[in-house]
Design a protein around this motif. Structure first.
Motif, PDB file in Angstrom:
ATOM      1  N   PRO A 175      -5.155  63.217  60.727  1.00  0.00           N
ATOM      2  CA  PRO A 175      -4.784  63.642  62.723  1.00  0.00           C
ATOM      3  C   PRO A 175      -3.740  64.230  62.913  1.00  0.00           C
ATOM      4  O   PRO A 175      -3.209  64.537  62.487  1.00  0.00           O
ATOM      5  CB  PRO A 175      -4.770  62.124  62.713  1.00  0.00           C
ATOM      6  N   LEU A 176      -4.557  64.851  63.871  1.00  0.00           N
ATOM      7  CA  LEU A 176      -4.266  66.398  64.638  1.00  0.00           C
ATOM      8  C   LEU A 176      -2.860  65.480  65.070  1.00  0.00           C
ATOM      9  O   LEU A 176      -2.105  64.649  65.753  1.00  0.00           O
ATOM     10  CB  LEU A 176      -3.731  66.690  65.856  1.00  0.00           C
ATOM     11  N   PRO A 177      -1.444  65.924  64.882  1.00  0.00           N
ATOM     12  CA  PRO A 177      -0.071  65.178  65.455  1.00  0.00           C
ATOM     13  C   PRO A 177       0.024  65.329  66.964  1.00  0.00           C
ATOM     14  O   PRO A 177      -0.739  66.502  67.384  1.00  0.00           O
ATOM     15  CB  PRO A 177       1.279  66.640  64.892  1.00  0.00           C
ATOM     16  N   GLU A 178       0.745  65.418  67.270  1.00  0.00           N
ATOM     17  CA  GLU A 178       1.029  64.468  69.300  1.00  0.00           C
ATOM     18  C   GLU A 178       1.365  66.198  69.135  1.00  0.00           C
ATOM     19  O   GLU A 178       0.676  66.275  71.006  1.00  0.00           O
ATOM     20  CB  GLU A 178       1.828  63.715  69.243  1.00  0.00           C
ATOM     21  N   GLY A 179       2.036  67.462  68.586  1.00  0.00           N
ATOM     22  CA  GLY A 179       1.752  68.212  69.306  1.00  0.00           C
ATOM     23  C   GLY A 179       0.673  68.829  68.178  1.00  0.00           C
ATOM     24  O   GLY A 179       1.430  69.720  67.963  1.00  0.00           O
ATOM     25  N   VAL A 180      -0.715  69.171  69.193  1.00  0.00           N
ATOM     26  CA  VAL A 180      -1.269  69.760  68.469  1.00  0.00           C
ATOM     27  C   VAL A 180      -0.856  71.045  67.751  1.00  0.00           C
ATOM     28  O   VAL A 180      -2.010  71.226  66.832  1.00  0.00           O
ATOM     29  CB  VAL A 180      -2.868  69.661  68.897  1.00  0.00           C
ATOM     30  N   LEU A 181      -0.527  71.441  68.605  1.00  0.00           N
ATOM     31  CA  LEU A 181       0.249  73.135  67.919  1.00  0.00           C
ATOM     32  C   LEU A 181       0.526  73.292  66.601  1.00  0.00           C
ATOM     33  O   LEU A 181       0.321  74.258  65.885  1.00  0.00           O
ATOM     34  CB  LEU A 181       1.010  73.242  68.853  1.00  0.00           C
ATOM     35  N   LEU A 182       0.922  72.535  66.001  1.00  0.00           N
ATOM     36  CA  LEU A 182       1.162  71.905  64.619  1.00  0.00           C
ATOM     37  C   LEU A 182       0.122  71.208  63.772  1.00  0.00           C
ATOM     38  O   LEU A 182       0.542  70.884  62.950  1.00  0.00           O
ATOM     39  CB  LEU A 182       2.424  71.491  64.870  1.00  0.00           C
ATOM     40  N   GLY A 183      -1.017  71.280  64.259  1.00  0.00           N
ATOM     41  CA  GLY A 183      -1.645  70.477  63.267  1.00  0.00           C
ATOM     42  C   GLY A 183      -2.297  71.575  61.950  1.00  0.00           C
ATOM     43  O   GLY A 183      -3.372  71.326  61.354  1.00  0.00           O
ATOM     44  N   ARG A 184      -2.327  73.043  62.284  1.00  0.00           N
ATOM     45  CA  ARG A 184      -2.243  74.266  60.613  1.00  0.00           C
ATOM     46  C   ARG A 184      -1.857  73.108  59.604  1.00  0.00           C
ATOM     47  O   ARG A 184      -0.277  72.165  59.456  1.00  0.00           O
ATOM     48  CB  ARG A 184      -1.657  74.640  61.239  1.00  0.00           C
ATOM     49  N   ALA A 185      -2.521  73.073  58.423  1.00  0.00           N
ATOM     50  CA  ALA A 185      -2.094  73.489  56.930  1.00  0.00           C
ATOM     51  C   ALA A 185      -2.206  73.986  56.249  1.00  0.00           C
ATOM     52  O   ALA A 185      -3.005  75.037  56.276  1.00  0.00           O
ATOM     53  CB  ALA A 185      -2.721  71.471  56.654  1.00  0.00           C
ATOM     54  N   LEU A 186      -1.411  74.298  54.799  1.00  0.00           N
ATOM     55  CA  LEU A 186      -1.658  74.934  54.004  1.00  0.00           C
ATOM     56  C   LEU A 186      -3.070  75.480  54.106  1.00  0.00           C
ATOM     57  O   LEU A 186      -4.254  74.320  53.917  1.00  0.00           O
ATOM     58  CB  LEU A 186      -0.976  75.366  52.730  1.00  0.00           C
ATOM     59  N   PRO A 187      -3.853  76.437  53.372  1.00  0.00           N
ATOM     60  CA  PRO A 187      -5.246  76.679  52.880  1.00  0.00           C
ATOM     61  C   PRO A 187      -4.924  75.404  51.323  1.00  0.00           C
ATOM     62  O   PRO A 187      -4.650  75.032  50.342  1.00  0.00           O
ATOM     63  CB  PRO A 187      -5.037  77.923  52.341  1.00  0.00           C
ATOM     64  N   GLY A 188      -6.241  74.606  51.661  1.00  0.00           N
ATOM     65  CA  GLY A 188      -6.730  73.772  50.688  1.00  0.00           C
ATOM     66  C   GLY A 188      -6.545  72.321  50.558  1.00  0.00           C
ATOM     67  O   GLY A 188      -6.745  71.408  50.270  1.00  0.00           O
ATOM     68  N   ALA A 189      -5.648  72.302  52.165  1.00  0.00           N
ATOM     69  CA  ALA A 189      -5.471  70.686  52.364  1.00  0.00           C
ATOM     70  C   ALA A 189      -5.828  69.912  53.928  1.00  0.00           C
ATOM     71  O   ALA A 189      -5.452  68.989  53.635  1.00  0.00           O
ATOM     72  CB  ALA A 189      -3.522  70.666  53.326  1.00  0.00           C
ATOM     73  N   GLY A 190      -6.762  71.045  53.746  1.00  0.00           N
ATOM     74  CA  GLY A 190      -8.325  70.308  55.309  1.00  0.00           C
ATOM     75  C   GLY A 190      -9.442  70.074  54.503  1.00  0.00           C
ATOM     76  O   GLY A 190     -10.123  70.752  53.394  1.00  0.00           O
ATOM     77  N   VAL A 194      -1.384  84.581  55.944  1.00  0.00           N
ATOM     78  CA  VAL A 194      -1.410  82.812  55.955  1.00  0.00           C
ATOM     79  C   VAL A 194      -0.296  82.233  57.100  1.00  0.00           C
ATOM     80  O   VAL A 194       1.106  82.863  57.379  1.00  0.00           O
ATOM     81  CB  VAL A 194      -0.410  82.034  54.868  1.00  0.00           C
ATOM     82  N   GLU A 195      -0.820  82.256  58.131  1.00  0.00           N
ATOM     83  CA  GLU A 195       0.333  81.784  59.126  1.00  0.00           C
ATOM     84  C   GLU A 195      -0.357  80.037  59.545  1.00  0.00           C
ATOM     85  O   GLU A 195      -1.100  79.999  60.089  1.00  0.00           O
ATOM     86  CB  GLU A 195      -0.605  82.282  60.404  1.00  0.00           C
ATOM     87  N   VAL A 196       1.079  79.817  59.303  1.00  0.00           N
ATOM     88  CA  VAL A 196       0.906  78.150  59.345  1.00  0.00           C
ATOM     89  C   VAL A 196       1.636  77.312  60.334  1.00  0.00           C
ATOM     90  O   VAL A 196       2.981  77.975  60.070  1.00  0.00           O
ATOM     91  CB  VAL A 196       0.535  77.264  58.030  1.00  0.00           C
ATOM     92  N   PHE A 197       2.134  76.665  61.447  1.00  0.00           N
ATOM     93  CA  PHE A 197       2.698  75.946  62.064  1.00  0.00           C
ATOM     94  C   PHE A 197       2.609  74.496  61.754  1.00  0.00           C
ATOM     95  O   PHE A 197       2.153  74.264  62.263  1.00  0.00           O
ATOM     96  CB  PHE A 197       2.621  76.161  63.840  1.00  0.00           C
ATOM     97  N   GLN A 198       3.987  73.646  60.944  1.00  0.00           N
ATOM     98  CA  GLN A 198       3.885  72.629  60.479  1.00  0.00           C
ATOM     99  C   GLN A 198       4.913  71.943  60.747  1.00  0.00           C
ATOM    100  O   GLN A 198       5.255  72.948  59.707  1.00  0.00           O
ATOM    101  CB  GLN A 198       2.825  72.216  59.379  1.00  0.00           C
ATOM    102  N   ALA A 199       5.824  71.204  60.820  1.00  0.00           N
ATOM    103  CA  ALA A 199       6.630  70.619  61.757  1.00  0.00           C
ATOM    104  C   ALA A 199       7.618  70.257  58.983  1.00  0.00           C
ATOM    105  O   ALA A 199       8.235  71.103  58.730  1.00  0.00           O
ATOM    106  CB  ALA A 199       7.277  69.646  62.171  1.00  0.00           C
ATOM    107  N   ALA A 200       6.612  69.782  58.930  1.00  0.00           N
ATOM    108  CA  ALA A 200       6.824  68.774  57.421  1.00  0.00           C
ATOM    109  C   ALA A 200       7.659  70.479  56.533  1.00  0.00           C
ATOM    110  O   ALA A 200       8.169  70.377  55.570  1.00  0.00           O
ATOM    111  CB  ALA A 200       5.758  68.212  57.101  1.00  0.00           C
ATOM    112  N   LEU A 201       6.686  71.141  56.887  1.00  0.00           N
ATOM    113  CA  LEU A 201       6.233  72.790  56.427  1.00  0.00           C
ATOM    114  C   LEU A 201       7.914  73.854  56.230  1.00  0.00           C
ATOM    115  O   LEU A 201       8.800  73.906  55.403  1.00  0.00           O
ATOM    116  CB  LEU A 201       5.460  73.633  56.332  1.00  0.00           C
TER     117      LEU A 201
END
Length: 265
Positions: A200-215, A237-244
């Motif tokens: 599921p997309l995070p509450e801040g949908v801007l951060l719903g990106r992931a590294l290639p291969g994860a989705g 490769v451009e990813v916005f993700q808090a965990a990353l």
């Protein structure tokens, strides 16, 4: 690796000097930069840093937001910064609806008018205005240009050396016309950016990106499509993700390279 570019936003908290050194150490040839951290470091100083490191600045993000009161001066500054950094590609995120407006057609006309107003200045600076469509969920507040076809409808009014389009996999993968639009774009493709879509997309949908291969995105198919259309430029490769972002910069870069090799190149 000759086409790989590490977008600075993928390791948002990694200082610019360290990110540049990390790219050099890993044999990465290109880096995509963002205006805010570059301004914080100093534009001229950043330009000297990347040149001394032998890196290519593959894009500068971002111009646009044409509904903001200061859009004209801000975009002229963005063009100057791109030229100083030695990149040809200034990524434009057009902006959402004006405050209190529901007129999405009018907002898109406003984007086209703004691009027309900036085209000559960009051409004189040797910078291409690269219109990026964003997923429709961002139309209200961030970007009324929601499809590659809409971006091309504007870009095709200009010389392709002056106005082009960005193909960002996160934003276009869902569109059933995307492969036809990529073929239509041809030499107007100014940048290709790769990120995966996870749910599921995070509450801040801007951060719903992931590294290639994860989705769920057919990343290699999209990369092959832009290649077939004539694009031979960098693959960012451009990813916005808090965990990353919480990981050390070198670890993020290594994971990004592995994901690129495994799922994009």
């Amino acid at each position: 690796m000759e086409r790989f570019s590490f977008n600075q936003a993928t390791a948002q908290h990694w200082p610019l000097r360290e990110a540049v050194a990390g790219c050099v150490a890993a044999g990465v040839p290109g880096i995509g930069l963002w205006r805010e951290p570059v301004q914080e470091y100093g534009v001229d100083r950043a330009a000297r840093l990347v040149r001394a490191a032998g890196l290519t600045v593959t894009s500068l993000c971002r111009g646009g937001f044409f509904t903001a009161p200061d859009w004209w001066d801000e975009n002229r500054r963005a063009i100057e910064e791109a030229a100083t950094l030695g990149t040809r590609e200034l990524v434009l995120v057009s902006g959402g609806l004006p405050s209190g407006s529901r007129d999405v057609d009018g907002a898109r006309r406003q984007v086209a008018d703004a691009v027309a107003a900036l085209a000559d200045e960009a051409a004189a600076a040797g910078v291409r205005l690269a219109i990026e469509p964003l997923h429709p969920m961002f139309s209200a507040d961030r970007c009324v240009i929601a499809t590659l076809g809409q971006a091309l409808d504007i870009a095709e009014r200009f010389d392709p050396a002056v106005v082009g389009v960005v193909v960002d996999t996160y934003h276009v993968w869902w569109d059933d016309t995307v492969y036809a639009q990529i073929a239509r774009a041809g030499k107007r493709i100014a940048a290709f950016q790769a990120a995966d879509w996870v749910t599921p997309l995070p509450e801040g949908v801007l951060l719903g990106r992931a590294l290639p291969g994860a989705g769920c995105v057919e990343l290699r198919r999209l990369r092959e499509a832009v290649d077939a259309a004539g694009y031979a430029g960098p693959v960012e490769v451009e990813v916005f993700q808090a965990a990353l972002w919480s990981r050390p910069g070198p670890d993020i870069l290594a994971a990004t390279i592995d994901a690129y090799r495994g799922h994009v190149s």
